[in-house]
Design an enzyme around this catalytic site. Structure first.
Site, PDB file in Angstrom:
ATOM      1  CB  THR A 130      -0.898  -0.008   1.264  1.00 42.52           C
ATOM      2  OG1 THR A 130      -1.487   1.264   1.419  1.00 42.52           O
ATOM      3  CG2 THR A 130      -0.093  -0.298   2.536  1.00 42.52           C
ATOM      4  CG  ASP A 131      -1.144   4.987  -0.973  1.00 38.52           C
ATOM      5  OD1 ASP A 131      -1.735   4.296  -0.113  1.00 38.52           O
ATOM      6  OD2 ASP A 131      -1.707   5.897  -1.606  1.00 38.52           O
ATOM      7  CD  GLU A 132      -3.569   3.319   4.298  1.00 37.81           C
ATOM      8  OE1 GLU A 132      -3.471   3.361   5.532  1.00 37.81           O
ATOM      9  OE2 GLU A 132      -4.598   3.006   3.701  1.00 37.81           O
ATOM     10  CE1 TYR A 155      -3.439  -2.831   5.560  1.00 40.71           C
ATOM     11  CE2 TYR A 155      -3.384  -0.481   5.044  1.00 40.71           C
ATOM     12  CZ  TYR A 155      -3.402  -1.805   4.628  1.00 40.71           C
ATOM     13  OH  TYR A 155      -3.382  -2.092   3.285  1.00 40.71           O
ATOM     14  CE  LYS A 159       0.026  -4.708   2.856  1.00 44.16           C
ATOM     15  NZ  LYS A 159      -0.345  -6.058   2.327  1.00 44.16           N
TER      16      LYS A 159
END
Ligand SMILES: NC(=O)c1ccc[n+]([C@@H]2O[C@H](COP(=O)([O-])OP(=O)(O)OC[C@H]3O[C@@H](n4cnc5c(N)ncnc54)[C@H](O)[C@@H]3O)[C@@H](O)[C@H]2O)c1
Length: 330
Positions: A130-132, A155, A159
């Site tokens: 993810t870009d998060e 989260y 990741k």
């Protein structure tokens, strides 16, 4: 001879869009889908491939090493596309433990079994992220593959940890890995808990449509089918050890998305009292640590692998709403 690849988490939102997409393009592959069927996995999502001889479903957990060893041996797995994860930020705030278990320990277990089973063979391990992991942006700038990791939620931290494990397996053991970091996906089959399905559902059931904080958070939206073409390209053509950002260049302020969906619904399925759906919008307490802005620079995958998003937000959201109108309640 067909090539067998293991897809994990294929019964979730993105995986269940990816599997039919991939099988229709590649008749030379068989997919083995390993999914634990948590609350987020839905076997109905894959009804269209259930009887396809190229498709096999296995119910199980990516943390189960013995099961993984059996799958790699019995199915002669020659590639992995790893979607399985706990994926909802809000749930990671109330219960982070499961995120560490599946996203960190699960990814480690999976890649470690792949390493041992493949005995140095250069089969591809594709990790979906993810870009998060990059944290939050100010008013300007874009996330590039070189942006330092600065995850802010349990989260995104889980990741980020899994990305680093995959990276380490390339550097330490020479494994053939590729990681893609994508922005917020939307489209058919997404779980009810996520922003866009929530807006559509609450609007249609006449409930309040909740918007976090001041509604000014910005996300960069990617139509799920465009994500699937990006994964397919990176799996086949991505350079080992590289990461590729995938984003649709569709930055949107949350409240504008809510308003756009409301006005499309006003046209497609007007309220019985003919009032606008936007009357149902209700601002609620912000998510703790809510990242303000995400935006992806997809230049690398565009230039190096020739990927391009084919939907903009307006075309993608029309397709998405149409799908929910035709499929909700089935
Ligand atoms: N949806 C997005 O907008 C988005 C954005 C960026 C990255 N991602 C990443 O893409 C991947 C897929 O996301 P999604 O939205 O389809 O998620 P999802 O929550 O819809 O689906 C996850 C799937 O993984 C399965 N699963 C969970 N734990 C498992 C375990 N221990 N063993 C086996 N299966 C397990 C679930 O049953 C479910 O089918 C995730 O890795 C996520 O981090 C998603």
């Amino acid at each position: 001879m067909k090539k067998n690849i293991l897809v994990t988490g294929g019964s979730g939102f993105i995986g269940s869009n990816f599997i039919p997409h991939f099988l229709s393009k590649h008749p030379d592959y068989r997919i083995i889908n390993l999914d634990k069927l948590t609350y987020a996995g839905n076997p109905k999502n894959l009804k269209e491939v259930e009887t396809n001889p190229q498709y096999t479903f296995i119910h199980g957990d990516i943390c189960d090493r013995i099961l993984l060893e059996k799958i790699f041996m019995e199915h002669d797995i020659q590639g992995v596309i790893h979607f399985a994860a706990e994926s909802h930020v809000d749930n990671s705030i109330t219960g982070p433990g499961e995120f560490i278990r599946t996203n960190v320990t699960g990814t480690f277990t999976l890649i470690d079994v792949a390493r041992i089973s493949w005995k140095g063979k250069p089969h591809r391990f594709h990790h979906i992220s993810t870009d998060e992991v990059y944290g939050t942006l100010g008013e300007s700038g874009l996330f590039k593959e070189t942006t330092p990791y600065a995850p802010n939620s349990p989260y995104s931290a889980s990741k980020a940890s899994s990305d680093l494990i995959v990276r380490a397996y390339h550097h330490t053991y020479g494994m053939n890995v590729v990681t893609t970091n994508c922005s917020n996906n939307y489209g058919p089959k997404q779980h009810d808990e996520k922003l866009i399905p929530t807006i559509i559902r609450k609007a249609l059931t006449g409930e309040k449509i909740p918007v976090y904080g001041d509604g000014k958070n910005i996300r960069d939206w990617l139509y799920v089918e465009d994500h699937c073409t990006g994964i397919d390209l990176a799996f086949h053509k991505g350079v080992s050890g590289e990461t590729y950002n995938i984003g649709g260049r569709n930055e949107k302020v949350n409240i504008d998305i809510v308003k756009e969906i409301c006005s499309i619904l006003d046209e497609k399925k007007p309220r019985s009292d003919k009032k606008p759906y936007s009357e149902q919008i209700s601002f609620v307490t912000d998510r703790p640590g809510h990242d303000r802005r995400y935006a992806i620079d997809a230049t690398k995958i565009e230039n190096e692998l020739g990927w391009k998003a084919s939907e903009n937000f307006t075309t993608g959201i029309h397709k998405t709403i149409q799908w929910y109108l035709e499929n909700t309640g089935k």
